[in-house]
Write a protein that holds these residues in place. Sequence first.
Motif, short mmCIF file in Angstrom:
data_model
loop_
_atom_site.label_atom_id
_atom_site.label_comp_id
_atom_site.label_asym_id
_atom_site.label_seq_id
_atom_site.Cartn_x
_atom_site.Cartn_y
_atom_site.Cartn_z
N HIS A 116 67.15 18.63 109.90
CA HIS A 116 67.52 18.92 108.51
C HIS A 116 66.87 20.25 108.13
CE1 HIS A 116 68.38 18.04 104.25
NE2 HIS A 116 67.14 18.43 104.00
N VAL A 117 67.68 21.30 107.98
CA VAL A 117 67.17 22.65 107.75
C VAL A 117 67.42 23.04 106.30
CG1 VAL A 117 67.30 25.05 108.50
CG2 VAL A 117 67.68 23.22 110.16
N GLN A 118 66.35 23.25 105.55
CA GLN A 118 66.46 23.65 104.16
C GLN A 118 66.28 25.17 104.06
OE1 GLN A 118 63.29 21.24 102.46
NE2 GLN A 118 64.82 19.82 101.66
N TYR A 119 67.10 25.79 103.21
CA TYR A 119 67.01 27.24 103.06
C TYR A 119 67.17 27.65 101.61
CZ TYR A 119 72.13 26.81 103.16
OH TYR A 119 73.43 26.45 102.90
N PHE A 161 58.00 16.81 108.81
CA PHE A 161 58.25 18.00 107.98
C PHE A 161 57.49 19.16 108.59
CE2 PHE A 161 56.49 20.78 104.69
CZ PHE A 161 57.65 21.24 104.08
N MET A 162 58.20 20.28 108.79
CA MET A 162 57.59 21.47 109.38
C MET A 162 57.90 22.68 108.51
SD MET A 162 58.92 20.59 113.23
CE MET A 162 60.33 19.68 112.66
N ASN A 163 56.88 23.47 108.21
CA ASN A 163 57.13 24.71 107.46
C ASN A 163 56.34 25.89 108.02
OD1 ASN A 163 54.60 24.03 106.55
ND2 ASN A 163 55.07 24.25 104.39
N SER A 164 55.93 25.78 109.26
CA SER A 164 55.19 26.85 109.92
C SER A 164 56.14 27.76 110.69
CB SER A 164 54.16 26.26 110.89
OG SER A 164 53.59 27.28 111.67
N GLN A 211 67.38 32.28 103.64
CA GLN A 211 66.20 32.22 104.50
C GLN A 211 65.71 30.78 104.59
OE1 GLN A 211 63.15 34.85 103.11
NE2 GLN A 211 61.86 34.55 104.90
N VAL A 212 65.46 30.30 105.82
CA VAL A 212 64.99 28.93 106.05
C VAL A 212 63.56 28.79 105.55
CG1 VAL A 212 64.45 27.20 107.82
CG2 VAL A 212 66.53 28.59 108.01
N ILE A 213 63.32 27.73 104.76
CA ILE A 213 61.99 27.52 104.19
C ILE A 213 61.28 26.30 104.78
CG2 ILE A 213 62.38 28.74 102.03
CD1 ILE A 213 63.12 26.10 100.72
N ALA A 214 62.03 25.35 105.34
CA ALA A 214 61.42 24.16 105.93
C ALA A 214 62.44 23.45 106.81
CB ALA A 214 60.92 23.22 104.85
N VAL A 215 61.91 22.64 107.72
CA VAL A 215 62.75 21.85 108.61
C VAL A 215 62.16 20.44 108.70
CG1 VAL A 215 63.60 21.57 110.98
CG2 VAL A 215 63.45 23.86 109.97
N TYR A 216 63.04 19.46 108.60
CA TYR A 216 62.66 18.07 108.86
C TYR A 216 63.31 17.64 110.17
CZ TYR A 216 61.15 17.19 104.00
OH TYR A 216 60.51 17.21 102.80
N LEU A 217 62.58 16.90 110.96
CA LEU A 217 63.13 16.26 112.14
C LEU A 217 63.08 14.77 111.86
CD1 LEU A 217 64.15 16.62 115.07
CD2 LEU A 217 61.78 16.40 115.80
N ALA A 275 64.98 30.06 117.17
CA ALA A 275 65.03 30.26 115.72
C ALA A 275 63.68 29.85 115.13
CB ALA A 275 66.14 29.42 115.11
N ARG A 276 63.35 30.44 113.99
CA ARG A 276 62.06 30.13 113.36
C ARG A 276 62.23 30.02 111.85
NH1 ARG A 276 57.64 30.49 116.68
NH2 ARG A 276 57.96 31.58 118.64
N ILE A 277 61.33 29.26 111.24
CA ILE A 277 61.28 29.18 109.79
C ILE A 277 60.96 30.58 109.28
CG2 ILE A 277 59.99 28.22 107.85
CD1 ILE A 277 59.73 25.64 109.61
N GLY A 278 61.66 30.98 108.23
CA GLY A 278 61.51 32.34 107.70
C GLY A 278 62.69 33.22 108.07
N GLU A 279 63.45 32.79 109.09
CA GLU A 279 64.66 33.51 109.49
C GLU A 279 65.86 32.95 108.71
OE1 GLU A 279 64.78 33.11 113.75
OE2 GLU A 279 63.09 34.47 114.03
N LYS A 280 67.00 33.51 108.93
CA LYS A 280 68.22 33.12 108.22
C LYS A 280 68.80 31.81 108.77
CE LYS A 280 68.50 36.99 105.80
NZ LYS A 280 68.40 37.06 104.38
N ILE A 281 69.51 31.07 107.94
CA ILE A 281 70.16 29.84 108.37
C ILE A 281 71.16 30.12 109.49
CG2 ILE A 281 71.90 29.95 106.52
CD1 ILE A 281 70.39 26.75 108.09
#
Length: 166
Positions: free
Chosen positions: A146-149, A99-102, A155-161, A110-116
């Motif tokens: 797995h990109v959650q927004y 789980f990544m949210n940084s 806006q992307v809030i977290a990503v799971y690999l 692409a980065r967390i905090g940007e748009k899907i």
Amino acid sequence: MKKIITVGITLLLGLSTIGCTAKQEVMLGAKVSQEEKATKAEEKNTIENYTKLIGLSKEEIIDVMGEEATPIDEGGLEFSNAGIRVWFGEDGKNVSQIFMNSSDIDFNGARIGEKIEDFKSVFGKSVLEDTGSAYSNFDYEGLILHVQYDPSTKQVIAVYLMDEWE
């Protein structure tokens, strides 16, 4: 006497220039070292490096991360400096999801905090999407990204690999 004073002044000026140059080189070396450190930290924060963590044992991931891990729910570990959490497969031995949210992590641009849409432009068409639950899954080198927004802002809030989607 004038000649001796002139030679003395010239000699002093020459020595002071050498001292400044040496000091400038030391400062420049420090600047390069800081830039190199920033580049190395940036290189470490790429999705490619996190894919290498999938499959590692608890001992191996703790060693690789180089920080003390905090136990979390369902037998996982949190690495707060890196801004990630990991969980282990059914056997409880090998990392199966991260789980990544940084926003410091680079997902190939692409980065967390940007748009899907930014993730879609980088990773292509999603293999599974649920707009109601606000996530998109992408195939990434045989793993699931797995990109959650946020459904309202996109806006992307977290990503799971993950090694597999359940």
